[in-house]
Motif scaffolding. Sequence first.
Motif, PDB file in Angstrom:
ATOM      1  N   PRO A 474      20.989  40.126 -16.721  1.00 38.75           N
ATOM      2  CA  PRO A 474      22.162  39.690 -15.951  1.00 38.75           C
ATOM      3  C   PRO A 474      21.829  39.004 -14.633  1.00 38.75           C
ATOM      4  O   PRO A 474      22.660  38.251 -14.113  1.00 38.75           O
ATOM      5  CB  PRO A 474      22.920  41.004 -15.710  1.00 38.75           C
ATOM      6  CG  PRO A 474      22.517  41.886 -16.828  1.00 38.75           C
ATOM      7  CD  PRO A 474      21.087  41.559 -17.098  1.00 38.75           C
ATOM      8  N   ASP A 475      20.629  39.265 -14.089  1.00 38.19           N
ATOM      9  CA  ASP A 475      20.267  38.574 -12.862  1.00 38.19           C
ATOM     10  C   ASP A 475      19.773  37.159 -13.106  1.00 38.19           C
ATOM     11  O   ASP A 475      19.520  36.393 -12.163  1.00 38.19           O
ATOM     12  CB  ASP A 475      19.205  39.367 -12.095  1.00 38.19           C
ATOM     13  CG  ASP A 475      17.966  39.671 -12.940  1.00 38.19           C
ATOM     14  OD1 ASP A 475      17.796  39.048 -14.011  1.00 38.19           O
ATOM     15  OD2 ASP A 475      17.180  40.538 -12.532  1.00 38.19           O
ATOM     16  N   GLY A 476      19.585  36.785 -14.377  1.00 39.54           N
ATOM     17  CA  GLY A 476      19.145  35.447 -14.714  1.00 39.54           C
ATOM     18  C   GLY A 476      17.656  35.224 -14.670  1.00 39.54           C
ATOM     19  O   GLY A 476      17.179  34.122 -14.984  1.00 39.54           O
ATOM     20  N   LEU A 477      16.878  36.262 -14.306  1.00 43.43           N
ATOM     21  CA  LEU A 477      15.427  36.090 -14.236  1.00 43.43           C
ATOM     22  C   LEU A 477      14.840  35.873 -15.625  1.00 43.43           C
ATOM     23  O   LEU A 477      13.819  35.196 -15.776  1.00 43.43           O
ATOM     24  CB  LEU A 477      14.789  37.301 -13.565  1.00 43.43           C
ATOM     25  CG  LEU A 477      15.175  37.494 -12.084  1.00 43.43           C
ATOM     26  CD1 LEU A 477      14.500  38.739 -11.520  1.00 43.43           C
ATOM     27  CD2 LEU A 477      14.807  36.269 -11.257  1.00 43.43           C
ATOM     28  N   ARG A 478      15.449  36.456 -16.627  1.00 43.51           N
ATOM     29  CA  ARG A 478      15.056  36.136 -17.992  1.00 43.51           C
ATOM     30  C   ARG A 478      16.219  35.433 -18.662  1.00 43.51           C
ATOM     31  O   ARG A 478      17.337  35.929 -18.690  1.00 43.51           O
ATOM     32  CB  ARG A 478      14.693  37.382 -18.781  1.00 43.51           C
ATOM     33  CG  ARG A 478      14.332  37.017 -20.231  1.00 43.51           C
ATOM     34  CD  ARG A 478      13.933  38.184 -21.092  1.00 43.51           C
ATOM     35  NE  ARG A 478      13.662  37.724 -22.452  1.00 43.51           N
ATOM     36  CZ  ARG A 478      13.349  38.529 -23.465  1.00 43.51           C
ATOM     37  NH1 ARG A 478      13.229  39.832 -23.272  1.00 43.51           N
ATOM     38  NH2 ARG A 478      13.126  38.030 -24.666  1.00 43.51           N
ATOM     39  N   ASN A 479      15.952  34.261 -19.187  1.00 42.61           N
ATOM     40  CA  ASN A 479      16.954  33.484 -19.896  1.00 42.61           C
ATOM     41  C   ASN A 479      16.232  32.617 -20.913  1.00 42.61           C
ATOM     42  O   ASN A 479      15.508  31.694 -20.538  1.00 42.61           O
ATOM     43  CB  ASN A 479      17.757  32.625 -18.920  1.00 42.61           C
ATOM     44  CG  ASN A 479      18.975  31.988 -19.584  1.00 42.61           C
ATOM     45  OD1 ASN A 479      19.057  31.915 -20.805  1.00 42.61           O
ATOM     46  ND2 ASN A 479      19.914  31.526 -18.779  1.00 42.61           N
ATOM     47  N   ASP A 480      16.373  32.951 -22.174  1.00 35.72           N
ATOM     48  CA  ASP A 480      15.624  32.279 -23.243  1.00 35.72           C
ATOM     49  C   ASP A 480      16.245  30.955 -23.676  1.00 35.72           C
ATOM     50  O   ASP A 480      15.999  30.483 -24.781  1.00 35.72           O
ATOM     51  CB  ASP A 480      15.534  33.206 -24.472  1.00 35.72           C
ATOM     52  CG  ASP A 480      14.626  34.390 -24.213  1.00 35.72           C
ATOM     53  OD1 ASP A 480      13.965  34.404 -23.161  1.00 35.72           O
ATOM     54  OD2 ASP A 480      14.588  35.297 -25.067  1.00 35.72           O
ATOM     55  N   SER A 481      17.055  30.343 -22.811  1.00 35.95           N
ATOM     56  CA  SER A 481      17.729  29.110 -23.215  1.00 35.95           C
ATOM     57  C   SER A 481      16.752  27.976 -23.503  1.00 35.95           C
ATOM     58  O   SER A 481      17.066  27.071 -24.288  1.00 35.95           O
ATOM     59  CB  SER A 481      18.712  28.675 -22.119  1.00 35.95           C
ATOM     60  OG  SER A 481      19.726  29.639 -21.954  1.00 35.95           O
ATOM     61  N   ALA A 482      15.573  27.994 -22.884  1.00 35.58           N
ATOM     62  CA  ALA A 482      14.599  26.935 -23.161  1.00 35.58           C
ATOM     63  C   ALA A 482      14.114  27.008 -24.605  1.00 35.58           C
ATOM     64  O   ALA A 482      13.923  25.974 -25.262  1.00 35.58           O
ATOM     65  CB  ALA A 482      13.426  27.056 -22.197  1.00 35.58           C
ATOM     66  N   ASP A 483      13.913  28.229 -25.108  1.00 34.07           N
ATOM     67  CA  ASP A 483      13.478  28.396 -26.495  1.00 34.07           C
ATOM     68  C   ASP A 483      14.654  28.386 -27.467  1.00 34.07           C
ATOM     69  O   ASP A 483      14.460  28.176 -28.674  1.00 34.07           O
ATOM     70  CB  ASP A 483      12.707  29.714 -26.639  1.00 34.07           C
ATOM     71  CG  ASP A 483      11.451  29.737 -25.783  1.00 34.07           C
ATOM     72  OD1 ASP A 483      10.797  28.671 -25.661  1.00 34.07           O
ATOM     73  OD2 ASP A 483      11.139  30.808 -25.227  1.00 34.07           O
ATOM     74  N   PHE A 484      15.835  28.647 -26.953  1.00 33.22           N
ATOM     75  CA  PHE A 484      17.051  28.652 -27.776  1.00 33.22           C
ATOM     76  C   PHE A 484      18.071  27.724 -27.101  1.00 33.22           C
ATOM     77  O   PHE A 484      18.938  28.180 -26.345  1.00 33.22           O
ATOM     78  CB  PHE A 484      17.618  30.065 -27.910  1.00 33.22           C
ATOM     79  CG  PHE A 484      16.701  31.025 -28.602  1.00 33.22           C
ATOM     80  CD1 PHE A 484      16.777  31.220 -29.975  1.00 33.22           C
ATOM     81  CD2 PHE A 484      15.736  31.738 -27.876  1.00 33.22           C
ATOM     82  CE1 PHE A 484      15.940  32.116 -30.618  1.00 33.22           C
ATOM     83  CE2 PHE A 484      14.887  32.629 -28.521  1.00 33.22           C
ATOM     84  CZ  PHE A 484      14.981  32.816 -29.886  1.00 33.22           C
ATOM     85  N   PRO A 485      17.953  26.423 -27.327  1.00 27.59           N
ATOM     86  CA  PRO A 485      18.789  25.456 -26.603  1.00 27.59           C
ATOM     87  C   PRO A 485      20.279  25.674 -26.860  1.00 27.59           C
ATOM     88  O   PRO A 485      20.700  25.854 -28.001  1.00 27.59           O
ATOM     89  CB  PRO A 485      18.310  24.105 -27.137  1.00 27.59           C
ATOM     90  CG  PRO A 485      17.642  24.417 -28.437  1.00 27.59           C
ATOM     91  CD  PRO A 485      17.045  25.765 -28.290  1.00 27.59           C
ATOM     92  N   LEU A 486      21.054  25.653 -25.765  1.00 26.74           N
ATOM     93  CA  LEU A 486      22.502  25.864 -25.847  1.00 26.74           C
ATOM     94  C   LEU A 486      23.203  24.537 -26.113  1.00 26.74           C
ATOM     95  O   LEU A 486      23.953  24.003 -25.291  1.00 26.74           O
ATOM     96  CB  LEU A 486      23.009  26.511 -24.560  1.00 26.74           C
ATOM     97  CG  LEU A 486      22.430  27.893 -24.247  1.00 26.74           C
ATOM     98  CD1 LEU A 486      22.911  28.390 -22.897  1.00 26.74           C
ATOM     99  CD2 LEU A 486      22.779  28.886 -25.347  1.00 26.74           C
ATOM    100  N   SER A 487      22.951  24.016 -27.305  1.00 25.29           N
ATOM    101  CA  SER A 487      23.542  22.755 -27.736  1.00 25.29           C
ATOM    102  C   SER A 487      24.019  22.903 -29.174  1.00 25.29           C
ATOM    103  O   SER A 487      23.557  23.788 -29.909  1.00 25.29           O
ATOM    104  CB  SER A 487      22.524  21.615 -27.648  1.00 25.29           C
ATOM    105  OG  SER A 487      21.453  21.848 -28.555  1.00 25.29           O
ATOM    106  N   GLN A 488      24.950  22.073 -29.584  1.00 23.61           N
ATOM    107  CA  GLN A 488      25.433  22.135 -30.956  1.00 23.61           C
ATOM    108  C   GLN A 488      24.308  21.890 -31.951  1.00 23.61           C
ATOM    109  O   GLN A 488      24.215  22.585 -32.974  1.00 23.61           O
ATOM    110  CB  GLN A 488      26.550  21.111 -31.166  1.00 23.61           C
ATOM    111  CG  GLN A 488      27.826  21.425 -30.410  1.00 23.61           C
ATOM    112  CD  GLN A 488      28.959  20.492 -30.771  1.00 23.61           C
ATOM    113  OE1 GLN A 488      28.931  19.819 -31.798  1.00 23.61           O
ATOM    114  NE2 GLN A 488      29.986  20.440 -29.923  1.00 23.61           N
ATOM    115  N   ALA A 489      23.430  20.922 -31.643  1.00 21.84           N
ATOM    116  CA  ALA A 489      22.333  20.618 -32.553  1.00 21.84           C
ATOM    117  C   ALA A 489      21.388  21.799 -32.694  1.00 21.84           C
ATOM    118  O   ALA A 489      20.966  22.159 -33.803  1.00 21.84           O
ATOM    119  CB  ALA A 489      21.572  19.386 -32.059  1.00 21.84           C
ATOM    120  N   GLY A 490      21.074  22.447 -31.556  1.00 22.87           N
ATOM    121  CA  GLY A 490      20.168  23.592 -31.611  1.00 22.87           C
ATOM    122  C   GLY A 490      20.763  24.763 -32.367  1.00 22.87           C
ATOM    123  O   GLY A 490      20.089  25.406 -33.186  1.00 22.87           O
ATOM    124  N   VAL A 491      22.034  25.053 -32.113  1.00 23.72           N
ATOM    125  CA  VAL A 491      22.687  26.174 -32.789  1.00 23.72           C
ATOM    126  C   VAL A 491      22.873  25.884 -34.272  1.00 23.72           C
ATOM    127  O   VAL A 491      22.657  26.753 -35.124  1.00 23.72           O
ATOM    128  CB  VAL A 491      24.028  26.498 -32.102  1.00 23.72           C
ATOM    129  CG1 VAL A 491      24.796  27.539 -32.906  1.00 23.72           C
ATOM    130  CG2 VAL A 491      23.803  26.989 -30.684  1.00 23.72           C
TER     131      VAL A 491
END
Length: 798
Positions: A474-491
């Motif tokens: 919740p503090d944002g220090l860990r956020n796997d968005s780089a490995d799991f892109p928050l985009s329609q194509a990635g999802v």
Amino acid sequence: MLIRVLSLFLLLMSGTAMAQQSTLSGNITDQHQEALIGVNVLIKGALKGTQTDAQGHFELDQLKAGRYTLTISYVGYKAQEITVDLGQAENHQLGAIALYEGNEILNNVVIQGERTNAFSRSKTAYVSKLPLKDMENTQVYSTVTNELLKSQVVTNFDDALKNATGVEQLWASTGRGGDGAGYYSLRGFSVQPQLVNGLPGLTNGTINPANIERIEVLKGPSATLFGNAVSSYGGLINVVTKKPYVGTGGSLSYTTGSFGLNQIVGDYNTPLGENEDIYFRLNTAHTRQQSFQDAGFQNSFFIAPSLSYKVNNRLSFSFYGEITQAEQTNPMMLFLNRSVESHASNLEELNYNRQLSFTSNDLTLENPTQNYRMEMSYKLSDAWQSQTLLSASGTSTNGYYSYLWETGGTGDNEFSRFISKQNAHTQTTDFQQNFTGDFKIGQLRNRLVVGFDYFTSTQTSNNSGYIFYGAITPDGLRNDSADFPLSQAGVDQALADQPIGHLKSRHSIMSSYVSNVINFTPRLSAMVGLRLDHFNNEGDLNNTDDRYEQTTLSPKVGVMYQPIMHKLSLFANYQNGFQNIAPQLVGDPESGPQQIVVYKPERANQFEFGVKSNFLEDRLNATVSYYNIEVSDRVMIDPENPFNKIQDGAVRSEGVEIEVNANPVKGLNLRAGFSHNESTTTQTDDPLILGQRPLEAGPKMLFNFWSSYQFSHGPVQGLGAGFGLNGASERYVKNYTTTGDFILPSYMVASASVYFQKDSYRISLKVNNLFDEEYYKGWTTITPQAPRAFLANFTYSF
């Protein structure tokens, strides 16, 4: 000398003109010769009107000689038109005018001027399916009026419901399939707004307040008149929309504010045809707003046409429609895991950075929704009325839904993101036939409704399965968005191997009901009612194993005594509610075939008593009530086998509610509410929740307050200001005995406004969360609320 002569001449001419002006007056009663307070009396084709006082008297002065048509209307009564030929300097008295009770579908006349006690309504035709005054109704309900919403510059439904006593948001609208509307706690139980104009109406995404005439929150189990499809054990929420009225007019409004808020609203009402028996009204709005977080938005457009047609004095028709196109990012809630011990027990330990959304504006949900309602009203006689209603609703969910789930693994405060691609649709149809009567048997007055209702709902789901899509703290220090892109194509790539569901289920409810208000004396009355429901669940249409039928009865009894007629009422009621529980698959699938288990309906019984008052000619009304709700046969998870469910639970919810609406002096309107609720799981074999407060119950204590004052004369005439507070005690969003607690702190949020009102326009400035309070809401979830926000509104009326 010449100036003096001219001045004297003008004075004499002015006096002569004033002397030639005329007056119209009269007294309005119901069919039993009881005075009606607050009846609208409007001169047709003019912006001049008034309302009746406590004695039912009205007066229109400063009228020129000529022919006038008066339109007389009152909620729950059939409107009348009276044509009068008025001479010069005539004081014309119309005498007694009787209005007859009918249905709330036609001729809701809007008059120019100030309504006494603008934040309350003393009567409705929906709560009891009869046009009863609040002082005659043994059920408690809270009304949020359009005037109150305008005073607060309300732009969303959640803010509107903050004015209802004892109501607290649990979840914001997620837009997901099946249950994407918002959830609210009411008397210890969760409820969703699923009633529009007294009939089932889907609200799977946003509800636009621009089309709301008022919101009615009915308190307590209400199955006798409304069944279980739209209500909970705590009550139900009915949205009453704007309808056509006699006359021509409208408004155009624009609101802008913090976080990119832009909302434009249009409203137009007009007669169709020369005889003015058909009236058409159109409401429309477009709203767009960004989130206060680093990503997220809501975008909606709706159009709501409505039509009323008075064929003759006996027969009338009405039509209402609302078509909404909405797109949003679903609010990213942190779900707490009941199966693991939490690493944090409060927000400080959680170290939540509320500015982070953990999503993107590329992952959205679309929620197209339609609600339609048709009504035919026919006056069978002076005592009997027929009302035939048909409603249809449909809502869809298309897009990406995600949530964060407490992992309880190696990392402190770690949450896993799960995501699914939604493709679901729900449609409902409801047919209702009511016969209402007002008649006497001997000396006993009876106000009776006998009805039949057939409701059917079909759900289709072609959703994908859920996949793990990264982890966060919740503090944002860990956020796997780089490995799991928050985009329609990635999802889409991650979901490529997920199976797509092919589920279609349907259920129907056939009901009959009767409710009667019996006046033993003018002061003493009783309300008795009974409903018979036959529930038919076809389940998954591809699987016949889960089909079943159930039949249940739901009674209701209430007593009302008025020590001071029309001013003070003592009431008590017994109300019943139930929930039909769908068959459940139980058993460990790895140990052999699972089995279908059928459960009997859950049952709720409420006992309530209290006081209602209405003093100072409708300028001060208040309700104080105590309630006790006992729910039995609750279906809960078997603590010895997570693959099994047992019907052994019981819950008790009791509390006190107080609501006050006041107009102590001209221009000043006040509203205040307070509620205290104690709710406990009193019986279950599950040690996790035995003796604990159910999480759906929300905070124990809630309060709301709003005041608005407008100067009515002098150099600052039209200038006004408002101030309000909303608050709640601390709440548990996790309180299992073996896995620890998580408590959200109490809060108090202030808001203020200033405005300038003229005949044709209004300018308003508003500050929400005036002191920038950081606060959260949730139901096994944690959701941050918006910080300080500024709004500006301009409305032009014509």
